[in-house]
Structures are given as C-alpha cells and as structure tokens.
Design a protein around this motif. Sequence first.
Motif, short mmCIF file in Angstrom:
data_model
loop_
_atom_site.label_atom_id
_atom_site.label_comp_id
_atom_site.label_asym_id
_atom_site.label_seq_id
_atom_site.Cartn_x
_atom_site.Cartn_y
_atom_site.Cartn_z
N LEU A 108 44.81 -21.53 -45.37
CA LEU A 108 45.71 -22.27 -46.26
C LEU A 108 45.46 -23.77 -46.16
N LEU A 109 45.12 -24.25 -44.97
CA LEU A 109 44.80 -25.68 -44.81
C LEU A 109 43.59 -26.06 -45.64
N ALA A 110 42.62 -25.14 -45.72
CA ALA A 110 41.40 -25.40 -46.48
C ALA A 110 41.70 -25.54 -47.98
N ARG A 111 42.86 -25.13 -48.42
CA ARG A 111 43.24 -25.25 -49.85
C ARG A 111 44.02 -26.53 -50.13
N GLY A 112 44.04 -27.43 -49.18
CA GLY A 112 44.61 -28.75 -49.46
C GLY A 112 46.10 -28.89 -49.27
N ALA A 113 46.71 -28.02 -48.49
CA ALA A 113 48.13 -28.20 -48.19
C ALA A 113 48.32 -29.51 -47.45
N LYS A 114 49.45 -30.18 -47.70
CA LYS A 114 49.73 -31.44 -47.02
C LYS A 114 50.07 -31.16 -45.55
N SER A 115 50.88 -30.15 -45.33
CA SER A 115 51.20 -29.74 -43.96
C SER A 115 51.42 -28.23 -43.95
N ILE A 116 51.14 -27.63 -42.80
CA ILE A 116 51.46 -26.21 -42.64
C ILE A 116 52.21 -26.05 -41.33
N ARG A 117 53.43 -25.56 -41.43
CA ARG A 117 54.19 -25.22 -40.24
C ARG A 117 54.32 -23.70 -40.19
N THR A 118 54.35 -23.17 -38.98
CA THR A 118 54.45 -21.71 -38.84
C THR A 118 55.80 -21.36 -38.21
N CYS A 119 56.34 -20.24 -38.66
CA CYS A 119 57.65 -19.82 -38.19
C CYS A 119 57.64 -18.31 -37.97
N VAL A 120 58.03 -17.88 -36.79
CA VAL A 120 58.09 -16.45 -36.48
C VAL A 120 59.46 -16.13 -35.89
N LEU A 121 59.91 -14.90 -36.10
CA LEU A 121 61.17 -14.51 -35.46
C LEU A 121 60.94 -14.28 -33.97
N LEU A 122 59.83 -13.59 -33.64
CA LEU A 122 59.59 -13.17 -32.26
C LEU A 122 58.25 -13.70 -31.76
N ASP A 123 58.18 -13.95 -30.48
CA ASP A 123 56.96 -14.46 -29.86
C ASP A 123 56.70 -13.68 -28.57
N ALA A 142 45.69 -13.63 -27.49
CA ALA A 142 44.24 -13.51 -27.33
C ALA A 142 43.54 -14.77 -27.81
N VAL A 143 44.16 -15.52 -28.72
CA VAL A 143 43.62 -16.82 -29.16
C VAL A 143 44.70 -17.86 -28.90
N GLU A 144 44.25 -19.11 -28.70
CA GLU A 144 45.22 -20.15 -28.41
C GLU A 144 46.01 -20.48 -29.66
N PHE A 145 47.29 -20.21 -29.67
CA PHE A 145 48.10 -20.51 -30.85
C PHE A 145 49.57 -20.52 -30.49
N GLU A 146 50.29 -21.54 -30.92
CA GLU A 146 51.75 -21.56 -30.76
C GLU A 146 52.39 -21.78 -32.12
N ALA A 147 53.53 -21.13 -32.36
CA ALA A 147 54.25 -21.35 -33.61
C ALA A 147 55.05 -22.64 -33.52
N ASP A 148 55.23 -23.31 -34.66
CA ASP A 148 56.06 -24.52 -34.67
C ASP A 148 57.53 -24.16 -34.49
N HIS A 149 57.92 -23.00 -35.03
CA HIS A 149 59.30 -22.54 -34.92
C HIS A 149 59.29 -21.07 -34.52
N ALA A 150 59.91 -20.74 -33.40
CA ALA A 150 59.95 -19.35 -32.94
C ALA A 150 61.39 -19.00 -32.56
N GLY A 151 61.85 -17.85 -33.04
CA GLY A 151 63.24 -17.44 -32.82
C GLY A 151 63.52 -17.03 -31.38
N PHE A 152 62.78 -16.04 -30.91
CA PHE A 152 63.01 -15.48 -29.57
C PHE A 152 61.68 -15.16 -28.90
#
Length: 188
Positions: free
Chosen positions: A126-141, A147-157
Amino acid sequence: MNYGAGGYPMQVHDVKEILIDKHTIAKRVDELVDDIAAGPSGNLIVVGILKGSFVFLADLMRSFHRHDIHPRIDFLTLSSYGSGSTSSGEVEIIHDIREDISGANVLLVDDILDTGRTLSATKKRLLARGAKSIRTCVLLDKKARRAVEFEADHAGFSIDDHFVVGYGLDYNNLYRELPHIAKVSFHD
Ligand code: IMP
Ligand code: MG
C-alpha cells in the motif's frame, strides 16, 4: 480426524473458555479509536483485511462517530492461512481495494498480528501506491509468534500463544459470530 462444513480436516476441539469478554472488547475499541483520532485524520481511509477484520472494523467505524471523523472504507482479501491453524507463509492478494489511496492516511486493520507476514507485506504494497501515511491496527497481538520484525501502531490486547476464535476470528471459517474472544482447546 473429523471433517468440518467446508470439508477441511478438523481436530476435536471446544471453544468454551472465554479469554476476552464483549464488554472489555467494546471499551478497548473506543480507546483505540481515541488514539487513532489523535493522529492524522484528514483524508482517512480504513482498509480491512478480510475476512477476519470485519467485526472489529465495523465497531471501529462506529466509534469514529464520537470524534466526528468520516473515513472512507475498503477491503482487501488475502490468503496466507489456507485452512486450519497453521500459516503457509505466503501472502497473496485475492481481491484488491478499489479506492485510490494516493495522498491518503490509511488505517490498515486486521484481526490479529501473529507471524507478522500479512501486515508487513500488505503495508509495503500500500505504501508503494503513494499513501501519505499507513498506520496498522489489530485487535490482538501474539508477540511470541513473530517470524518477521513488525509491530502494530495500535493493538488492542497482547495474548499468549493460544489459537483463538470469535469477534471475526475463525477456525476453518467457523465461530466468527461469537461476540467474545474464546480459546480453542484441542483434544486427542
Ligand atoms: P500473520 O501473517 O501470521 O501475522 O497472520 C495473521 C493472520 O493469521 C490473521 O489475519 C488471522 O487470519 C490468522 N490467525 C493467526 N492467529 C490466529 C488465531 O489465533 N485465530 C484465528 N486466526 C488466526
Ligand atoms: Mg485473517
């Protein structure tokens, strides 16, 4: 081995143990939206990853009303889990978004962050399509499963490494209708 409604092999299991009840979820959804609303909210588009995010996303959307924020909405369908409860590691877009996201602030929503492959690959695309910003949000973490380095910007639990269902999450496309998050207990 038993076979479920879709013909998938299913282990003997039950979903009796409630991990997070519906009131706790509702309160946390509002808190997440308060945090999201404090960030960039102009030209906001909420992109849900189907099918797992649909219940969570519907509640998030209604919660934006309290902030007088009016996001656009779209959905992506990916395949990473074929069936059952183990990851294949491949992330393939089966159905893409239709909205133009160039210059938009995107909120990418999924039900659960597990290995991290789904969100990290989707965010890059999605970033490659020119979004100004991308934030990620998940209910559960499930941090222990990454397996890959990644953290959500917003995580519920944050939850331990259990397979869970309900509130949109499934086991072989079942149990998405549960209003709470339940643990799947597998039996011999
Ligand atoms: P990731 O790419 O491994 O982070 O996978 C995230 C996806 O795996 C989610 O969108 C879910 O569809 C699925 N998933 C991971 N853990 C669970 C679980 O405990 N219950 C149901 N689905 C899960
Ligand atoms: Mg999913």
